[in-house]
Design a protein around this motif. Structure first.
Motif, mmCIF file in Angstrom:
data_model
loop_
_atom_site.group_PDB
_atom_site.id
_atom_site.type_symbol
_atom_site.label_atom_id
_atom_site.label_comp_id
_atom_site.label_asym_id
_atom_site.label_seq_id
_atom_site.Cartn_x
_atom_site.Cartn_y
_atom_site.Cartn_z
ATOM 1 N N GLY A 283 14.181 -52.121 16.297
ATOM 2 C CA GLY A 283 13.169 -51.444 16.016
ATOM 3 C C GLY A 283 12.120 -52.415 15.549
ATOM 4 N N ALA A 284 11.310 -52.195 14.353
ATOM 5 C CA ALA A 284 10.317 -53.049 14.032
ATOM 6 C C ALA A 284 10.948 -54.441 13.508
ATOM 7 N N ASP A 285 12.217 -54.257 13.209
ATOM 8 C CA ASP A 285 12.751 -55.585 12.735
ATOM 9 C C ASP A 285 13.699 -56.222 13.816
ATOM 10 N N SER A 286 14.219 -57.246 13.658
ATOM 11 C CA SER A 286 15.179 -57.896 14.558
ATOM 12 C C SER A 286 16.258 -59.001 13.761
ATOM 13 N N GLY A 287 17.183 -59.143 14.407
ATOM 14 C CA GLY A 287 18.356 -60.070 13.990
ATOM 15 C C GLY A 287 19.562 -59.604 13.740
ATOM 16 N N THR A 288 20.430 -59.849 12.863
ATOM 17 C CA THR A 288 21.802 -59.321 12.412
ATOM 18 C C THR A 288 22.209 -59.714 11.127
ATOM 19 N N VAL A 289 22.777 -58.794 10.447
ATOM 20 C CA VAL A 289 23.366 -58.651 9.136
ATOM 21 C C VAL A 289 24.845 -58.856 9.098
ATOM 22 N N GLY B 250 12.712 -57.897 7.474
ATOM 23 C CA GLY B 250 11.710 -59.211 7.806
ATOM 24 C C GLY B 250 10.514 -58.549 8.374
ATOM 25 N N ALA B 251 10.392 -57.223 8.317
ATOM 26 C CA ALA B 251 9.212 -56.553 9.276
ATOM 27 C C ALA B 251 8.956 -55.241 8.469
ATOM 28 N N THR B 252 7.698 -54.801 8.616
ATOM 29 C CA THR B 252 7.527 -53.464 8.264
ATOM 30 C C THR B 252 7.279 -52.461 9.272
ATOM 31 N N GLY B 253 7.844 -51.246 9.047
ATOM 32 C CA GLY B 253 7.880 -50.372 10.054
ATOM 33 C C GLY B 253 9.282 -49.553 10.067
#
Length: 435
Positions: free
Chosen positions: A295-301, A330-333
């Motif tokens: 979505g608005a953010d990306s990466g893995t946790v 790390g992103a807004t949305g």
């Protein structure tokens, strides 16, 4: 005195020459290693002469096993037990089962295997020359779990010893009956027959019919004063690398609890998600997962679960514990959280065995959150560590796995073998498993 000396002389063990033969050894199924080629050196001793009706003892001394103990785990004292088979030929045609005690000095990594002598008893029922030829053998290691390595000749083996049997007036038969000094492995080992005892299976992953413990309701948004967010249950199929099961099918739920600008994640899998690949002690198996952010953010946790609190039985379903970690946006949305690579770490006292299970095909997002960017958040593809920190070189990346499936190895190194209670015996280096 001379008469007695003569009797003793006739019953003295034959001085057998050393026999060498090319050997193929099959490591335990759980290791996922291919067959290994090596050379076995054996010395067979038995009485040089005997009479029909006598029961004689035969001794198999392993001068050199097919290979060294691999550079993975130290084998503890009295954890190794060999069994084998000798082919009986000449005047008598039969097979003689051999067995040694579970008795050995400590065997360090990358050092020669030191196997105890094996013994068996053979009843001689026909006059003539009886030949004894070493054949296949099995090595059972009891810790950290019981495993077997099966070895068999890959060429014609020379005779190891010959017994001259004279007719003492007994009856003659066309075949020699054999008896063994044992045959069953002890201390956790399965029964070893004809040199090839029970093997540890890698356990195919059973498929769970569903129902994680989390609510199956739709994912909640992150607006308002809400702090608890329940994800929906989504079906996921994982493809695992050896020595893990070929595939795992499970329903996964990702839940979140907001704390400041970050979220504490809890990932739940279905019960009985896989079968235990072998008998494992408590604390040997740990799961982790790389939750994929979209979505608005990306990466893995990365989320981690605790080690098993109770011993696991081979072939029995395993319920993976809840895995937890911290997601810092790390992103807004609107950001989504989806199941990613599942990693199973097995530790039995040495280098851990890491079994990565990649997501096969597409998978739905389990949770959607209204996020607000935080300093050092996940946007940009960096991995967010379980403690909430971010970084493009986080724990997941260190495994060398791909973005979606990078999962650090589940620690499996139990001093009582790390996954095998101390050391799974195979004849080759475990570079592939460390991979």
């Amino acid at each position: 005195m001379l008469g007695g000396a003569g009797i003793l002389l006739s019953a003295a063990p034959a001085q057998a020459a050393e026999v060498s033969y090319k050997t193929e050894c099959i490591p335990p199924a759980i290791s996922g290693m291919p067959p290994v080629q090596g050379t076995t050196k054996v010395e067979i001793t038995a009485p040089a002469e005997a009479k029909v009706g006598d029961e004689v003892e035969v001794v198999w001394k392993t001068v050199e096993a097919a290979s060294k103990n691999p550079d993975v785990l130290d084998l503890d004292k009295d954890t190794v037990k060999p069994t084998g088979v000798i082919k009986v030929g000449g005047a008598v045609t039969a097979t003689l089962n051999m067995e040694g005690p579970r008795q050995n000095p400590p065997i360090p990594k990358n050092s020669p295997m030191k196997l105890p002598d094996m013994k068996g008893k053979l009843k001689l029922e026909k006059a003539g020359e009886v030949t004894l030829t070493p054949d296949k053998y099995n090595i059972n290691v009891s810790k950290p779990m019981s495993t077997d390595t099966k070895c068999s000749p890959k060429e014609t083996v020379a005779v190891g010893a010959t017994i001259k049997v004279t007719d003492g007036g007994g009856s003659t038969t066309s075949g020699g009956s054999t008896s063994t000094s044992g045959g069953s492995s002890t201390s956790g080992g399965g029964t070893s027959t004809s040199g090839g005892g029970s093997t540890s299976t890698s356990g195919g992953g059973s498929t769970a019919s569903g129902g994680g413990s989390a609510s199956a309701g739709g994912a909640s948004g992150g607006g308002g004063g809400q702090t608890d967010f329940t994800g929906k249950e989504v079906a996921v199929q994982f493809t695992c690398q050896s020595p893990g099961p070929a595939s795992i099918t499970s329903k996964v739920t990702i839940n979140a609890k907001k704390s400041g600008g970050s979220y504490a994640l809890t990932v739940k899998t279905a019960k009985g998600v896989m079968n235990s690949p072998a008998p494992l002690p408590a604390g040997a198996l740990k799961p982790s997962m790389a939750v994929k952010i979209g979505g608005a953010d990306s990466g893995t946790v990365k989320v981690d679960g605790p080690a098993n609190s109770a011993p696991l039985e081979q072939g029995k379903p395993v319920d993976l514990p809840d895995m937890t970690g911290t997601y810092k946006p790390g992103a807004t949305g609107k950001s989504t959280l989806s199941p990613g690579t599942l990693t199973i770490n097995v530790s039995l006292g040495g280098s851990p065995i890491v079994i990565p299970c990649q997501v096969k095909g597409s998978v739905q997002a389990s949770l959607e959150l209204d996020t607000t960017a935080q300093a050092g958040g996940a946007a940009g593809g960096g991995d967010t560590a379980a403690g909430g920190g971010s970084g493009s070189g986080g724990g997941l990346a260190e495994t060398g796995a791909e973005d979606e499936g990078a999962l650090r190895a589940l620690a499996l190194v139990a001093g009582t073998v790390i996954l095998l209670g101390g050391a799974v015996f195979t004849f080759t280096p475990w570079a592939r498993l460390r991979r």
